[in-house]
Motif scaffolding. Structure first.
Motif, PDB file in Angstrom:
ATOM      1  N   LEU A 152       6.026  -1.283  -8.988  1.00 23.33           N
ATOM      2  CA  LEU A 152       7.354  -0.920  -8.491  1.00 23.33           C
ATOM      3  C   LEU A 152       7.469  -1.196  -6.998  1.00 23.33           C
ATOM      4  O   LEU A 152       8.517  -1.672  -6.519  1.00 23.33           O
ATOM      5  CB  LEU A 152       7.628   0.552  -8.783  1.00 23.33           C
ATOM      6  CG  LEU A 152       9.005   1.086  -8.385  1.00 23.33           C
ATOM      7  CD1 LEU A 152      10.112   0.320  -9.103  1.00 23.33           C
ATOM      8  CD2 LEU A 152       9.101   2.577  -8.684  1.00 23.33           C
ATOM      9  N   ASN A 153       6.409  -0.936  -6.250  1.00 23.52           N
ATOM     10  CA  ASN A 153       6.424  -1.224  -4.811  1.00 23.52           C
ATOM     11  C   ASN A 153       6.574  -2.714  -4.548  1.00 23.52           C
ATOM     12  O   ASN A 153       7.248  -3.135  -3.591  1.00 23.52           O
ATOM     13  CB  ASN A 153       5.145  -0.705  -4.164  1.00 23.52           C
ATOM     14  CG  ASN A 153       5.094   0.809  -4.112  1.00 23.52           C
ATOM     15  OD1 ASN A 153       6.129   1.469  -4.161  1.00 23.52           O
ATOM     16  ND2 ASN A 153       3.898   1.365  -4.033  1.00 23.52           N
ATOM     17  N   ILE A 154       5.920  -3.537  -5.398  1.00 25.49           N
ATOM     18  CA  ILE A 154       6.041  -4.988  -5.233  1.00 25.49           C
ATOM     19  C   ILE A 154       7.482  -5.431  -5.458  1.00 25.49           C
ATOM     20  O   ILE A 154       8.026  -6.264  -4.719  1.00 25.49           O
ATOM     21  CB  ILE A 154       5.089  -5.708  -6.208  1.00 25.49           C
ATOM     22  CG1 ILE A 154       3.625  -5.449  -5.808  1.00 25.49           C
ATOM     23  CG2 ILE A 154       5.368  -7.205  -6.243  1.00 25.49           C
ATOM     24  CD1 ILE A 154       2.613  -5.992  -6.796  1.00 25.49           C
ATOM     25  N   VAL A 155       8.108  -4.881  -6.493  1.00 29.25           N
ATOM     26  CA  VAL A 155       9.514  -5.215  -6.765  1.00 29.25           C
ATOM     27  C   VAL A 155      10.396  -4.816  -5.587  1.00 29.25           C
ATOM     28  O   VAL A 155      11.272  -5.581  -5.147  1.00 29.25           O
ATOM     29  CB  VAL A 155       9.984  -4.524  -8.060  1.00 29.25           C
ATOM     30  CG1 VAL A 155      11.487  -4.717  -8.252  1.00 29.25           C
ATOM     31  CG2 VAL A 155       9.233  -5.068  -9.261  1.00 29.25           C
ATOM     32  N   MET A 156      10.154  -3.617  -5.075  1.00 29.37           N
ATOM     33  CA  MET A 156      10.950  -3.148  -3.936  1.00 29.37           C
ATOM     34  C   MET A 156      10.710  -4.018  -2.705  1.00 29.37           C
ATOM     35  O   MET A 156      11.638  -4.280  -1.920  1.00 29.37           O
ATOM     36  CB  MET A 156      10.606  -1.688  -3.635  1.00 29.37           C
ATOM     37  CG  MET A 156      10.959  -0.716  -4.759  1.00 29.37           C
ATOM     38  SD  MET A 156      12.700  -0.758  -5.194  1.00 29.37           S
ATOM     39  CE  MET A 156      13.421  -0.157  -3.678  1.00 29.37           C
ATOM     40  N   LYS A 157       9.486  -4.490  -2.517  1.00 33.10           N
ATOM     41  CA  LYS A 157       9.185  -5.346  -1.370  1.00 33.10           C
ATOM     42  C   LYS A 157       9.928  -6.671  -1.474  1.00 33.10           C
ATOM     43  O   LYS A 157      10.495  -7.164  -0.475  1.00 33.10           O
ATOM     44  CB  LYS A 157       7.676  -5.578  -1.294  1.00 33.10           C
ATOM     45  CG  LYS A 157       7.260  -6.439  -0.100  1.00 33.10           C
ATOM     46  CD  LYS A 157       5.756  -6.585  -0.031  1.00 33.10           C
ATOM     47  CE  LYS A 157       5.227  -7.431  -1.160  1.00 33.10           C
ATOM     48  NZ  LYS A 157       3.777  -7.710  -1.019  1.00 33.10           N
TER      49      LYS A 157
END
Length: 316
Positions: free
Chosen positions: A249-254
């Motif tokens: 999820l953090n990768i998507v947000m990044k």
């Protein structure tokens, strides 16, 4: 439902009524059927109904007319997506002229006896019959534990392949962990019953049963160890998968943040040119191709910023 069986040297015959040294198999019996068997063999009604309570604990009860061995056995719970597991109680009553089993549903533990799968099965040898049932229950626990391990491996592969940001895999793992908790609790209580079983003087013992009793205890201990190991693995997997899902999820947000930064460059330029200002103060305002130049400049700056992020490996 009540079925009557008699077996000699592994050959099982279904009877139309109870006979001496027979096996009475009661599956989800009605009140009338429970009352009938209870009165015939002098068994208390509450004891007969104990296996019909899904929360009943494993134990041994003795009376002048009978000895009851209640254990918890594994069962499959219907689920649309994958197999889930639970435990249900099984009562085994040893009386003078018969062995009576009571269970909420038809179970593979007892089906192997009705279909002549076991050698040396004799309903007249009551203590051996009880041990054979306990051995089959422990073996079924082991079989279902292996199935749970395979399902957890499948979930791990799905999560790694899909780079999931959803909670479905974690929920499936939670269901498997719940099944393991039921199994561990049932196996430990069954172990206590097995240790006390042959201390009971009301059940006639045979010399050949000592090896079978040892096999039952070993099989049950192995199931307990496997359940504990798989629970530990599942706990670790759930923690790891929770971190992986959060990281995905953090990768998507990044990535979304980077896209926002890239798109903000033309947005700022177009916003400046969209202000209500005099044309003389705006670069390229008098140029007939000024709009095209501004658009190309915005695209070029966006590409430059994108290349910088790619070089910094911000998209990975």
């Amino acid at each position: 439902m009540i079925n009557y069986y008699r077996a000699v040297n592994g050959k099982v015959t279904q009877l139309t009524e109870a006979q001496e040294d027979c096996w009475i198999n009661m599956v989800q019996p009605t009140e009338k059927e429970v009352s009938l068997v209870s009165e015939r063999y002098g068994i208390e009604m509450d004891a007969m109904k104990s296996a019909l309570d899904t929360d009943e604990r494993s134990r041994i009860e003795t009376d002048d007319n009978y000895t009851m061995v209640l254990v918890n056995i594994p069962t499959i719970v219907d689920d649309n997506e994958r197999e889930l597991y639970d435990t249900i109680p099984l009562s085994i009553f040893v009386v003078k002229k018969a062995v009576i089993t009571v269970c909420l549903e038809s179970t593979p533990v007892l089906k192997s006896f009705t279909q002549s799968y076991l050698r040396g099965f004799n309903t007249a040898l009551k203590s051996r019959f009880v041990l054979q049932i306990l051995y089959r229950a422990a073996s079924l626990f082991l079989q279902y534990l292996r199935n749970i391990d395979r399902q957890s491996d499948m979930l791990e592969s799905q999560l790694n392949a899909n780079r999931s940001t959803q909670n479905s895999e974690l929920m499936d793992l939670l269901k498997l962990e719940k099944s393991l908790l039921y199994f561990t609790t049932a196996l430990r209580s069954n172990e206590v019953v097995m240790e006390k079983l042959f201390k009971n003087t009301n059940i006639k013992k045979y010399e050949e049963d000592e090896d079978l009793l040892e096999d039952v205890i070993v099989e049950n201990k192995q199931a307990i160890e496997m359940a504990n190991v798989y629970r530990g693995i599942l706990n670790g997997m759930m923690d790891a998968f929770g971190s992986i899902i959060s990281n995905n999820l953090n990768i998507v947000m990044k990535v979304l943040a980077i896209i926002t930064i890239v798109l903000s460059i033309p947005t700022m330029i177009f916003s400046a040119y969209g202000m209500n200002l005099a044309a003389e103060g705006m670069p390229l305002a008098a140029n007939p191709h000024g709009f095209l130049y501004i658009v190309l400049l915005s695209v070029a700056l966006s590409i430059v910023v994108t290349l910088i992020f790619v070089k910094l490996k911000m998209f990975k």
